[in-house]
Design a protein around this motif. Structure first.
Motif, PDB file in Angstrom:
ATOM      1  N   ALA A  45      53.220  -6.657 -29.538  1.00  0.00           N
ATOM      2  CA  ALA A  45      52.288  -7.602 -28.897  1.00  0.00           C
ATOM      3  C   ALA A  45      52.507  -9.025 -29.392  1.00  0.00           C
ATOM      4  O   ALA A  45      52.535  -9.977 -28.604  1.00  0.00           O
ATOM      5  N   ILE A  73      43.201 -11.022 -23.103  1.00  0.00           N
ATOM      6  CA  ILE A  73      44.648 -10.872 -22.932  1.00  0.00           C
ATOM      7  C   ILE A  73      45.251 -12.215 -22.510  1.00  0.00           C
ATOM      8  O   ILE A  73      44.764 -12.855 -21.578  1.00  0.00           O
ATOM      9  N   ILE A  74      46.295 -12.621 -23.187  1.00  0.00           N
ATOM     10  CA  ILE A  74      46.884 -13.934 -22.944  1.00  0.00           C
ATOM     11  C   ILE A  74      47.366 -14.074 -21.505  1.00  0.00           C
ATOM     12  O   ILE A  74      47.794 -13.120 -20.861  1.00  0.00           O
ATOM     13  N   ALA A  82      47.738  -8.899 -26.434  1.00  0.00           N
ATOM     14  CA  ALA A  82      48.927  -8.978 -25.586  1.00  0.00           C
ATOM     15  C   ALA A  82      49.480  -7.574 -25.389  1.00  0.00           C
ATOM     16  O   ALA A  82      49.156  -6.649 -26.147  1.00  0.00           O
ATOM     17  N   HIS A 134      55.066 -11.358 -27.669  1.00  0.00           N
ATOM     18  CA  HIS A 134      54.657 -11.920 -26.377  1.00  0.00           C
ATOM     19  C   HIS A 134      53.957 -13.271 -26.581  1.00  0.00           C
ATOM     20  O   HIS A 134      54.180 -14.223 -25.830  1.00  0.00           O
ATOM     21  N   VAL A 135      53.109 -13.342 -27.591  1.00  0.00           N
ATOM     22  CA  VAL A 135      52.365 -14.586 -27.854  1.00  0.00           C
ATOM     23  C   VAL A 135      53.310 -15.678 -28.341  1.00  0.00           C
ATOM     24  O   VAL A 135      53.221 -16.831 -27.910  1.00  0.00           O
ATOM     25  N   ILE A 148      51.467 -10.866 -18.222  1.00  0.00           N
ATOM     26  CA  ILE A 148      50.937 -12.137 -18.736  1.00  0.00           C
ATOM     27  C   ILE A 148      51.388 -13.323 -17.882  1.00  0.00           C
ATOM     28  O   ILE A 148      51.142 -14.478 -18.243  1.00  0.00           O
ATOM     29  N   VAL A 184      47.175 -10.972 -33.379  1.00  0.00           N
ATOM     30  CA  VAL A 184      47.320 -10.436 -32.020  1.00  0.00           C
ATOM     31  C   VAL A 184      47.111  -8.928 -31.987  1.00  0.00           C
ATOM     32  O   VAL A 184      47.770  -8.181 -32.714  1.00  0.00           O
TER      33      VAL A 184
END
Length: 583
Positions: free
Chosen positions: A422, A481-482, A399, A425-426, A154, A367
């Motif tokens: 996931a 995907i971020i 993510a 991560h965000v 990312i 997410v």
């Protein structure tokens, strides 16, 4: 026809008033057949749920207003019920994050409360499995000073090279608990002062007061205990998620935002929780209080909360929890807190498998999980949300969530897979964005718009209802995907507007549209000077300057492909941003 519906509604309303049992969860009535005393939640009718963005500028202002409004309302409307419970020496806990009271009583007291006209529902407070269970064997892994694959994927490490690591930002977690003293997390804990000093006040709360996991024998004690005054993890799950958000030491680069601080609440007992435990944690995260439960302070609330758990009906979560939890998530968002939620691990059920709180809510930022080659994980739940007939587009973004290495209890390193991996991560990327531009703190809608508009788009062969897999967004990847680097660069472009500007009403219609979109100001003193429209990649696709102080301007977007676009309007009083849907 309307008159018929009205008559039916009135008839049902009268039936509910005449039959208080209709307000009570069936599962609670069943429990009372074998238990003389049960736990339940009294949900009052007169509740506040903030559905719209508040006309306040800062996170501090928003959090303080929401806290004071909710608390004052609860104290005013709960007085009579609290008095009754005190007179009968009934154990209870009053909440304000939504207007509810947790009660432990006999059947007669419960029925007396159900008969009240100010009571909406009596909700079973029995434990259910909340853990968004990981879908991979938990294996210890060796230490590695290279950034984990999810971080590199990312481009979070590219953001660090710009000088933004999450500094000045606080991340909140609620999970199975957290081993705060493990090396990658210890110095990141907000309560950490130095090697000999720590302060857990306002930085930790334990909402677990007794055993809740029915799969564990009563003879096996919880490894942490209950009512803890310091963080502890009884499962590994919570520590692992926090490691992905902030974890780092000399030999391990596992966290997306290693410069951020963290605070946390335990809402699960070995993976099991109850409505009251998540209510306690949400309320503490809205306005953290000290270890004695005193002096709540909304200015100490986190900027973003990670929720790697799921309220699944299959695991015993009662559908009545949906309105209860939805109000809470709305109120946290109104307070300027980004609520990041794992989409769930029920992808095997296909389309519509995002069907449990809090992932299904519009106010939640849900997410999905991808693997090493950007394929959607087979376990990752799919949208749209059909359980409430909204057909709402979910997930929001995707993510990395497969083979995610992080720290667990006692400092052991493990690799887990799941949307639980996931979501962190965000949450970490949100911290990077705010550290790059502190003016974004509390601007939840803008943060979410940036995350969606800068995500790397991915399509799928799976169509779900009207959400075609070949379009963006879709029910598999959401917007994609971020991309931390793109999100931070967009965050740096954000210019805050004044409180007065936020109160200016700019209308966009029709939206969705097929060809033309019109922008109009309701205030004659505020003119439209420039309108910029961007596609989901951030590419400028339209830019027009009406000139002067135009109150209305129309743009032809018939030549643009269908999809989601983002507009930025410069007015004589500031800038407005939002979405346009082209169909």
């Amino acid at each position: 026809m309307f008159r018929l519906f009205l008559l039916i509604f009135l008839a049902l309303s009268q039936w509910c008033l005449a039959n208080p049992l209709s307000k009570i969860d069936v599962s609670l009535l069943e429990r009372y057949k074998t238990q003389p005393v049960c736990d339940y939640v009294v949900l009052l009718k007169d509740r506040i749920a903030f559905d719209k963005q508040l006309p306040l500028k800062t996170k501090k202002q928003k959090g303080t207003y929401v806290y004071q409004t909710l608390r004052n309302h609860a104290e005013k409307t709960q007085q009579e019920i609290r008095s009754i419970l005190k007179q009968q020496n009934v154990v209870f806990r009053a909440f304000y994050v939504t207007n509810a009271i947790q009660v432990k009583s006999d059947y007669a007291t419960m029925l007396e409360l159900a008969q009240r006209s100010d009571v909406d529902r009596i909700i079973d407070d029995a434990p259910f499995k909340m853990l968004d269970e990981v879908r991979a064997e938990r294996q210890p892994t060796q230490r590695n000073a290279v950034p984990e694959w999810g971080i590199s994927r990312i481009l979070a490490d590219s953001v660090w090279s710009l000088g933004y690591t999450g500094q000045g930002v606080v991340i909140g977690g609620q999970d199975t608990g957290y081993d705060w003293w493990v090396s990658p997390l210890k110095s990141k804990y907000r309560g950490f002062i130095d090697s000999t000093s720590v302060d857990h006040n306002y930085n930790w709360y334990d909402a677990i007061h007794e055993k809740q996991n029915p799969d564990v024998s009563d003879t096996i004690p919880n490894p942490c205990g209950y009512n803890l005054l310091a963080p502890c993890d009884d499962h590994d799950h919570g520590t692992h998620t926090m490691g992905t958000m902030v974890g780092q030491d000399d030999a391990n680069v596992i966290g997306v935002a290693p410069g951020a601080k963290w605070i946390a609440c335990r809402n699960m007992e070995r993976g099991w929780g109850r409505p009251s435990s998540y209510m306690e944690c949400f309320e503490w995260l809205l306005a953290p209080f000290d270890l004695e439960g005193n002096t709540p302070d909304p200015t100490k609330a986190p900027h973003v909360i990670n929720n790697s758990w799921y309220c699944s009906e299959e695991e015993g979560c009662n559908p009545s929890n949906i309105p209860l939890m939805e109000d809470i998530v709305k109120n946290l968002k109104a307070a300027g807190i980004v609520v990041v939620v794992s989409a769930g691990n029920d992808g095997r059920r296909g389309c519509g498998s995002i069907d449990g709180p809090p992932a299904l809510f519009d106010a939640s930022f849900s997410v999905a999980a991808s693997d090493f080659v950007d394929s959607i994980a087979g376990f990752s739940s799919r949208g749209p949300v059909v359980i409430d007939s909204s057909f709402r587009m979910k997930p929001n973004v995707t993510a990395p969530g497969v083979g995610i290495r992080s720290v667990a209890r006692k400092g052991v390193f493990k690799s887990f897979s799941g949307t639980s991996m996931a979501g962190p991560h965000v949450a970490g990327v949100v911290a990077l964005m705010i550290s790059a531009n502190p003016d974004l703190a509390g601007q939840v809608d803008i943060i979410e718009d940036i995350l969606e508009s800068t995500a790397e788009p991915f399509t799928s062969s799976q169509d779900c209802n009207d959400l075609l897999g070949g379009k963006i967004p879709n029910a598999v990847y959401g917007y994609g995907i971020i991309n931390a680097l793109a999100a931070v660069k967009r965050a740096l472009d954000y210019i805050p507007v004044s409180v007065h500007d936020q109160q200016v009403s700019i209308h966009i219609f029709p939206n969705p549209t097929t060809d033309y979109v019109t922008f109009t100001s309701d205030t004659k003193d505020v003119g439209i000077q420039q309108i910029s429209i961007y596609d989901f990649k951030g590419v400028l696709v339209a830019d027009q300057s009406p000139g002067g102080r135009a109150l209305l301007h129309t743009i032809d977007i018939s030549g643009l492909p269908a999809g989601i676009y983002f507009y930025s309007i410069l007015t004589t009083n500031g800038r407005k941003q939002g979405k346009i849907v082209k169909i």
